[in-house]
Design a protein around this motif. Sequence first.
Motif, mmCIF file in Angstrom:
data_model
loop_
_atom_site.group_PDB
_atom_site.id
_atom_site.type_symbol
_atom_site.label_atom_id
_atom_site.label_comp_id
_atom_site.label_asym_id
_atom_site.label_seq_id
_atom_site.Cartn_x
_atom_site.Cartn_y
_atom_site.Cartn_z
ATOM 1 N N VAL A 19 0.801 -1.321 0.390
ATOM 2 C CA VAL A 19 -0.007 0.343 0.089
ATOM 3 C C VAL A 19 1.368 1.003 -0.044
ATOM 4 O O VAL A 19 0.416 2.734 -0.348
ATOM 5 N N TYR A 20 1.985 1.246 0.504
ATOM 6 C CA TYR A 20 2.788 2.338 0.317
ATOM 7 C C TYR A 20 4.495 1.919 -0.561
ATOM 8 O O TYR A 20 5.381 2.650 -0.109
ATOM 9 N N GLY A 21 3.507 1.374 -1.607
ATOM 10 C CA GLY A 21 5.147 1.358 -2.541
ATOM 11 C C GLY A 21 5.948 0.913 -2.589
ATOM 12 O O GLY A 21 7.220 0.681 -3.346
ATOM 13 N N GLU A 22 5.708 -0.434 -1.680
ATOM 14 C CA GLU A 22 6.849 -1.166 -1.386
ATOM 15 C C GLU A 22 6.350 -2.606 -2.149
ATOM 16 O O GLU A 22 5.454 -2.769 -2.637
ATOM 17 N N PRO A 23 6.960 -3.379 -2.962
ATOM 18 C CA PRO A 23 6.539 -4.324 -4.310
ATOM 19 C C PRO A 23 5.654 -5.737 -3.400
ATOM 20 O O PRO A 23 6.508 -5.950 -1.855
ATOM 21 N N ALA A 24 5.047 -6.294 -3.705
ATOM 22 C CA ALA A 24 4.548 -7.816 -2.802
ATOM 23 C C ALA A 24 4.327 -8.626 -4.243
ATOM 24 O O ALA A 24 4.415 -8.383 -5.498
ATOM 25 N N VAL A 25 4.349 -9.638 -3.659
ATOM 26 C CA VAL A 25 4.094 -10.761 -4.805
ATOM 27 C C VAL A 25 2.795 -12.058 -4.554
ATOM 28 O O VAL A 25 3.139 -12.418 -3.461
ATOM 29 N N PRO A 26 2.490 -11.424 -4.748
ATOM 30 C CA PRO A 26 0.732 -12.598 -4.569
ATOM 31 C C PRO A 26 0.555 -12.832 -5.704
ATOM 32 O O PRO A 26 0.818 -12.734 -6.517
ATOM 33 N N CYS A 27 -0.253 -14.777 -5.013
ATOM 34 C CA CYS A 27 -0.634 -15.863 -6.367
ATOM 35 C C CYS A 27 -1.360 -16.092 -6.498
ATOM 36 O O CYS A 27 -2.184 -15.936 -5.069
ATOM 37 N N ALA A 28 -2.027 -16.324 -7.683
ATOM 38 C CA ALA A 28 -3.323 -16.727 -7.610
ATOM 39 C C ALA A 28 -3.901 -18.124 -7.149
ATOM 40 O O ALA A 28 -2.911 -18.830 -7.368
ATOM 41 N N ILE A 29 -4.995 -18.302 -7.042
ATOM 42 C CA ILE A 29 -5.080 -19.833 -5.840
ATOM 43 C C ILE A 29 -6.368 -20.445 -6.883
ATOM 44 O O ILE A 29 -7.646 -19.480 -7.728
ATOM 45 N N GLU A 30 -6.395 -21.657 -6.939
ATOM 46 C CA GLU A 30 -7.512 -21.825 -7.613
ATOM 47 C C GLU A 30 -8.948 -22.015 -6.878
ATOM 48 O O GLU A 30 -9.080 -23.591 -6.584
ATOM 49 N N ARG A 31 -9.648 -21.099 -6.217
ATOM 50 C CA ARG A 31 -10.189 -20.927 -5.830
ATOM 51 C C ARG A 31 -11.327 -19.738 -5.791
ATOM 52 O O ARG A 31 -10.366 -18.639 -6.482
ATOM 53 N N ARG A 32 -12.538 -19.510 -6.768
ATOM 54 C CA ARG A 32 -12.620 -18.630 -7.422
ATOM 55 C C ARG A 32 -14.094 -17.995 -7.326
ATOM 56 O O ARG A 32 -15.039 -18.830 -6.565
ATOM 57 N N ALA A 33 -14.789 -17.170 -7.266
ATOM 58 C CA ALA A 33 -15.605 -16.631 -7.267
ATOM 59 C C ALA A 33 -16.148 -15.994 -9.000
ATOM 60 O O ALA A 33 -15.381 -16.088 -9.915
ATOM 61 N N THR A 34 -17.526 -16.277 -9.025
ATOM 62 C CA THR A 34 -17.719 -16.914 -10.209
ATOM 63 C C THR A 34 -19.137 -15.779 -10.899
ATOM 64 O O THR A 34 -20.124 -15.470 -8.980
ATOM 65 N N VAL A 35 -19.526 -14.713 -10.989
ATOM 66 C CA VAL A 35 -20.312 -14.200 -11.335
ATOM 67 C C VAL A 35 -20.651 -14.042 -13.569
ATOM 68 O O VAL A 35 -21.030 -14.439 -13.789
ATOM 69 N N ALA A 36 -22.257 -14.272 -12.245
ATOM 70 C CA ALA A 36 -23.843 -14.707 -14.161
ATOM 71 C C ALA A 36 -24.242 -12.748 -13.998
ATOM 72 O O ALA A 36 -25.121 -12.720 -13.238
ATOM 73 N N VAL A 37 -24.070 -12.450 -15.112
ATOM 74 C CA VAL A 37 -25.279 -11.066 -15.145
ATOM 75 C C VAL A 37 -25.976 -11.032 -16.885
ATOM 76 O O VAL A 37 -25.041 -11.623 -17.277
ATOM 77 N N ASP A 38 -27.236 -11.254 -16.539
ATOM 78 C CA ASP A 38 -27.860 -10.704 -17.617
ATOM 79 C C ASP A 38 -28.397 -9.312 -17.840
ATOM 80 O O ASP A 38 -29.586 -8.795 -16.522
ATOM 81 N N ALA A 39 -28.474 -8.609 -18.445
ATOM 82 C CA ALA A 39 -29.466 -7.076 -18.740
ATOM 83 C C ALA A 39 -29.933 -6.701 -19.151
ATOM 84 O O ALA A 39 -31.420 -7.994 -19.682
ATOM 85 N N ARG A 40 -30.890 -5.640 -18.819
ATOM 86 C CA ARG A 40 -32.603 -5.704 -17.802
ATOM 87 C C ARG A 40 -32.810 -5.166 -19.186
ATOM 88 O O ARG A 40 -32.053 -3.481 -19.449
ATOM 89 N N GLU A 41 -33.916 -4.470 -19.327
ATOM 90 C CA GLU A 41 -35.066 -3.203 -19.882
ATOM 91 C C GLU A 41 -34.733 -2.391 -19.236
ATOM 92 O O GLU A 41 -34.246 -1.376 -19.714
ATOM 93 N N ASP A 42 -34.807 -2.601 -17.416
ATOM 94 C CA ASP A 42 -34.113 -1.035 -17.142
ATOM 95 C C ASP A 42 -33.357 -0.925 -16.722
ATOM 96 O O ASP A 42 -32.569 -1.981 -16.545
ATOM 97 N N ASP A 43 -33.337 0.162 -15.490
ATOM 98 C CA ASP A 43 -31.418 -0.143 -15.460
ATOM 99 C C ASP A 43 -31.322 0.166 -13.491
ATOM 100 O O ASP A 43 -30.724 0.449 -12.497
ATOM 101 N N HIS A 44 -32.207 -1.598 -13.288
ATOM 102 C CA HIS A 44 -32.190 -1.683 -12.328
ATOM 103 C C HIS A 44 -31.277 -2.630 -11.822
ATOM 104 O O HIS A 44 -30.835 -3.381 -12.797
ATOM 105 N N ILE A 45 -30.958 -2.544 -10.503
ATOM 106 C CA ILE A 45 -29.387 -3.700 -10.251
ATOM 107 C C ILE A 45 -30.439 -5.122 -9.967
ATOM 108 O O ILE A 45 -31.323 -4.429 -8.117
ATOM 109 N N ARG A 46 -30.502 -6.296 -9.568
ATOM 110 C CA ARG A 46 -30.483 -7.276 -8.800
ATOM 111 C C ARG A 46 -29.806 -8.167 -8.380
ATOM 112 O O ARG A 46 -28.868 -8.475 -9.741
#
Length: 350
Positions: A19-46
């Motif tokens: 956060v203060y400009g030092e380097p970091a090494v994160p590694c992605a792991i095989e645990r996922r978030a999945t997001v499914a999206v359908d566009a709507r006719e109106d501007d609502h978010i469900r």
Amino acid sequence: MTVSSAPGKVYLFGEHAVVYGEPAVPCAIERRATVAVDAREDDHIRVEARDLSLDGFTVEYAGDTDDRPDVDVPSGLVDAAMGYIDAAVEQARDAADAPDAGFDIRVESEIPLGAGLGSSAAVVVAGIDAATRELGVELSSEELADRAYRAEYDVQDGQASRADTFCSAMGGAVRVEGDDCRRIDAPNLPFVVGFDGGAGDTGELVAGVRSLREEYGFAADTVESIGDIVREGESLLAAADPASDPEPELLADLGRLMDFDHGLLEALGVSSRTLDNMVWAAREAGAHGAKLTGAGGGGCIVALDETPETRTALRYTAECRDAFRAELDREGVRAEKAPNATSAPNAEAE
Ligand SMILES: Nc1ncnc2c1ncn2[C@@H]1O[C@H](COP(=O)(O)OP(=O)(O)OP(=O)(O)O)[C@@H](O)[C@H]1O
Ligand SMILES: C[C@@](O)(CCO)CC(=O)[O-]
Ligand SMILES: [Mg+2]
């Protein structure tokens, strides 16, 4: 319907100091978030968030975020969930130049919340990717990572680095220093994760380190020393052959640096008794090294051990709710096939 998934991550080294400009090494792991999206006719978010609490919940609200949803769950929980989803929706609307786009969104995640495995970044990356593709816009992975960062930055009141979002978008091991983000070569490291069932508040923990750093020169030095550990660690990784299993000396050296990093994070006040107990259980079981991962306060530790011993020891540790091996994910964000109509009532096959 458009579906994307994105991985969580562990930090080999460098959380907080990044956060203060030092380097970091994160590694992605095989645990996922999945997001499914359908566009709507109106501007609502469900939003249907299946994993946010044990029962999950569904909320619907108009494009105006003052119009808060009426749901039967604590409002803090809803606000917490809506923050990241709203920010992802805003980024997608902006990228597609569609300010009034509305969406039905379903989030499912294998990543425990607030536990240091980057659930927020994975949800934001997968959410922006799915929503932009649903609107017919294909973002490069760099632009996706950048927009996901801006979303996290907004929700976390400026207390965010690019590390989590870049790692989730790109996959693999990455190196982040300020705005400079890149993938790096790394062999398959034998990560074991221990989870105490709890969570930490990222914003609060980052703010705590910030004020210690402002108050004490030695706290600022501690943050810089974490940067030194990362520089040492990345030169070890650079000398390793990414195509073969890591040599025992590499694991021993990385493990020693992880132990050191944990000690400094503990000094900065972001560990907890349960995290420390899991770290010690891992070390006593013969892990090469162990440290907290992510913001801390509660949640997960990561250890290096190619044998089953650490996972077994963690499972017998009172403070540990779950222990699992976390494989390095080399893929990052990816498009998923839309489910068929039986598993998602509103879905149309792609
Ligand atoms: N399955 C999900 N559904 C909806 N929102 C989610 C989901 N998973 C995570 N989130 C959002 O992410 C927040 C947790 O983010 P936070 O940054 O505090 O922790 P983390 O990302 O899991 O851990 P860290 O940042 O330490 O790696 C949740 O409060 C919620 O707003
Ligand atoms: C604590 C922190 O370094 C990592 C949280 O996963 C915060 C950030 O980098 O945004
Ligand atoms: Mg997060």
